[in-house]
Design a protein around this motif. Structure first.
Motif, short mmCIF file in Angstrom:
data_model
loop_
_atom_site.label_atom_id
_atom_site.label_comp_id
_atom_site.label_asym_id
_atom_site.label_seq_id
_atom_site.Cartn_x
_atom_site.Cartn_y
_atom_site.Cartn_z
N GLU A 1 0.96 -1.20 -0.05
CA GLU A 1 0.12 0.00 0.09
C GLU A 1 0.83 1.40 0.02
O GLU A 1 1.97 1.35 0.72
CB GLU A 1 -0.93 0.06 1.48
N GLU A 2 0.40 2.28 -0.69
CA GLU A 2 1.01 3.30 -0.74
C GLU A 2 0.49 4.44 0.12
O GLU A 2 -0.74 4.57 -0.49
CB GLU A 2 1.46 4.09 -2.14
N LEU A 3 0.95 5.36 1.05
CA LEU A 3 0.33 6.31 1.99
C LEU A 3 0.69 7.58 1.77
O LEU A 3 1.83 7.86 1.15
CB LEU A 3 0.25 5.79 3.29
N LEU A 4 -0.13 8.48 2.00
CA LEU A 4 0.22 9.80 2.13
C LEU A 4 0.65 10.46 3.40
O LEU A 4 0.00 10.02 4.25
CB LEU A 4 -0.97 10.81 1.39
N LEU A 5 1.73 11.43 3.32
CA LEU A 5 2.01 11.93 4.74
C LEU A 5 1.57 13.22 4.54
O LEU A 5 1.63 14.12 3.58
CB LEU A 5 3.48 12.12 4.58
N VAL A 6 0.83 13.65 5.72
CA VAL A 6 -0.02 14.95 5.74
C VAL A 6 0.29 15.80 6.97
O VAL A 6 0.65 14.86 8.10
CB VAL A 6 -1.35 15.05 5.46
N HIS A 7 0.05 16.73 7.02
CA HIS A 7 0.08 17.66 8.24
C HIS A 7 -1.21 17.22 9.01
O HIS A 7 -2.42 17.27 8.41
CB HIS A 7 0.16 19.06 8.16
N PRO A 8 -1.09 17.02 10.51
CA PRO A 8 -2.16 16.43 11.24
C PRO A 8 -3.38 17.41 11.25
O PRO A 8 -4.57 17.12 11.42
CB PRO A 8 -1.61 16.13 12.38
N GLU A 9 -3.16 18.86 11.09
CA GLU A 9 -4.26 19.70 11.28
C GLU A 9 -4.78 20.42 9.93
O GLU A 9 -5.77 20.46 9.63
CB GLU A 9 -3.70 20.73 12.03
N THR A 10 -3.81 20.80 9.21
CA THR A 10 -4.16 21.54 7.93
C THR A 10 -4.22 20.41 6.73
O THR A 10 -4.89 20.79 5.79
CB THR A 10 -2.68 22.35 7.43
N GLY A 11 -3.77 19.11 6.76
CA GLY A 11 -3.81 18.00 5.80
C GLY A 11 -2.92 18.28 4.48
O GLY A 11 -2.89 17.79 3.67
N LEU A 12 -1.90 19.45 4.52
CA LEU A 12 -1.32 19.56 3.42
C LEU A 12 -0.20 18.54 3.55
O LEU A 12 0.27 18.18 4.45
CB LEU A 12 -0.58 21.01 3.64
N PRO A 13 0.01 17.71 2.33
CA PRO A 13 1.08 17.02 2.17
C PRO A 13 2.53 17.31 2.74
O PRO A 13 2.96 18.60 2.31
CB PRO A 13 1.22 16.56 0.75
N GLN A 14 3.10 16.67 3.34
CA GLN A 14 4.54 16.89 3.78
C GLN A 14 5.79 16.10 3.23
O GLN A 14 5.58 14.67 3.30
CB GLN A 14 4.54 16.62 5.21
N PRO A 15 6.75 16.56 2.83
CA PRO A 15 7.76 16.00 2.09
C PRO A 15 8.97 15.26 3.22
O PRO A 15 9.98 15.85 3.10
CB PRO A 15 8.56 16.73 1.24
#
Length: 383
Positions: free
Chosen positions: A22-36
């Motif tokens: 599975e491939e998952l997306l990393l996001v900021h826990p509050e804003t939801g913006l993807p994080q590198p």
């Protein structure tokens, strides 16, 4: 790969083992913006895996094409309960490592909010970007790949030729990407539409035998469009790393139980096709043109409209097509002890909807897409 030595040819004794990536997306826990932060998260995950006691669990998280995503996976599993346990452990471990890095994981097949993805610093990924240019810039997508053991390459090609008609329904039930870069695409699986832009993706023609399969892959490599043989991106293929059929058509699923259902049906499809191949039953000669049309319907509507019925290639309500799939693989499901779980999973999806439906429900009444990501984070890591 830590578990690579356990992928060995299936010799026809007992159940075929199977596994999931599975491939998952990393996001900021509050804003939801993807994080590198995939590099940091995978280092943390690897440290915990090395510090852990054993080698029998799921794979530690590892990087993917973009620094805002990572891949998790299971070891080969015999029973569906084992697979579900390993997927749960893998998601929880990835979430814990991400949490230490200050981010969260979300099982979203595309990024709902607009952002500029950052390519993972890797020589192969740079070569891919150099070759395919802006196609790569817009190819931010997370998939689910199911591996099912084979007894031989010959059996594998026989399976590939016979599962082709049923891959679009698997796409429909896994559909989990209605939003992309701030836009409601109108599709249940926009990831599939993004993926179809690759010149080596989609359904494949009939191969007939191993020589036919190898001729196709050699011709693809000789074209110098692909940079290596790992870029044979068909909806299903023979894995170059393991003795498996790799079914690649699905979105990553928001709900872990949907991933399990996708894997269960994939294994049953492979077993059913292998039995047909051994009996000498010829595959459906349906053209790739029709298969692409079937996949488009699955991508556009998920389970909320009509799919092409592989028995007639005419539109039918999605529920009827899923029940036809269950009928097609029922003996294999029964032999694996998976019939009740598969039937319950299909009933759950038809009643509740796909991940795409859950995302749209989370977005209802909220002008931003942050609520979609917050809900996805909650659903990704089971209690």
């Amino acid at each position: 790969m830590r578990n690579q030595q356990r992928w060995v040819y299936h010799r026809g004794e007992g159940l075929r083992t199977f596994g999931v990536e599975e491939e998952l997306l990393l996001v900021h826990p509050e804003t939801g913006l993807p994080q590198p932060l995939a590099g940091t998260v995978t280092e943390i995950a690897a440290w915990h895996a090395d510090a852990g006691p054993g080698t029998e669990g799921p794979e530690p998280a590892k990087p993917e094409l973009y620094s805002e995503q990572l891949e998790i996976g299971t070891a080969p599993c015999t029973t569906t309960a084992q697979l579900a346990d390993q997927l749960r452990s893998a998601r929880l471990a990835a979430a814990a490592a991400a949490g230490e890095a200050g981010v969260a994981v979300a099982a979203l097949a595309t990024a709902p909010v607009d952002f500029g993805p950052l390519l993972t610093p890797d020589d192969r990924y740079r070569r891919i970007h150099d070759r395919y240019a802006h196609l790569v810039d817009e190819e931010f997508a997370c998939a689910c790949h199911v591996h099912v053991h084979l007894s031989s390459p010959e059996e594998g090609v026989g399976v590939l030729d016979r599962i082709r008609p049923w891959l679009a329904p698997l796409l429909a039930l896994s559909a989990n990407s209605p939003y992309c870069m701030g836009v409601d695409t109108g599709y249940a699986s926009w990831r599939h539409q993004l993926w179809q832009r690759w010149p080596m993706s989609g359904p494949s023609e009939l191969y007939g035998d191993v020589d036919g399969y190898e001729r196709t892959t050699r011709a693809m490599l000789a074209s110098d469009v692909l940079i290596d043989d790992h870029m044979v991106y068909f909806d299903a293929r023979l894995s170059r790393r393991y003795p498996t059929v790799e079914i690649r058509v699905g979105d990553v699923c928001l709900d872990l139980e949907d991933t399990v259902l996708l894997a269960v049906l994939s294994r049953a499809l492979v077993e059913t096709a292998a039995r047909e191949w051994r009996r000498g039953r010829l595959p459906d000669p349906v053209s790739t043109v029709v298969l692409r049309l079937a996949a488009w319907r699955a991508s556009r509507y998920g389970l909320g409209g009509e799919l092409l019925d592989p028995r007639s290639w005419r539109p039918l309500p999605a529920g009827e097509v899923l029940h036809a799939l269950l009928d097609h693989v029922r003996p294999a499901l029964e032999d694996a002890g998976d019939r009740e779980r598969a039937e319950a999973g299909v009933a759950r999806l038809l009643a509740r909807g796909t991940g795409a439906d859950l995302q749209r429900a989370a977005h209802a009444g909220d002008p931003s897409l942050a609520s979609v990501i917050v809900e996805a984070v909650r659903r990704t890591t089971p209690a």
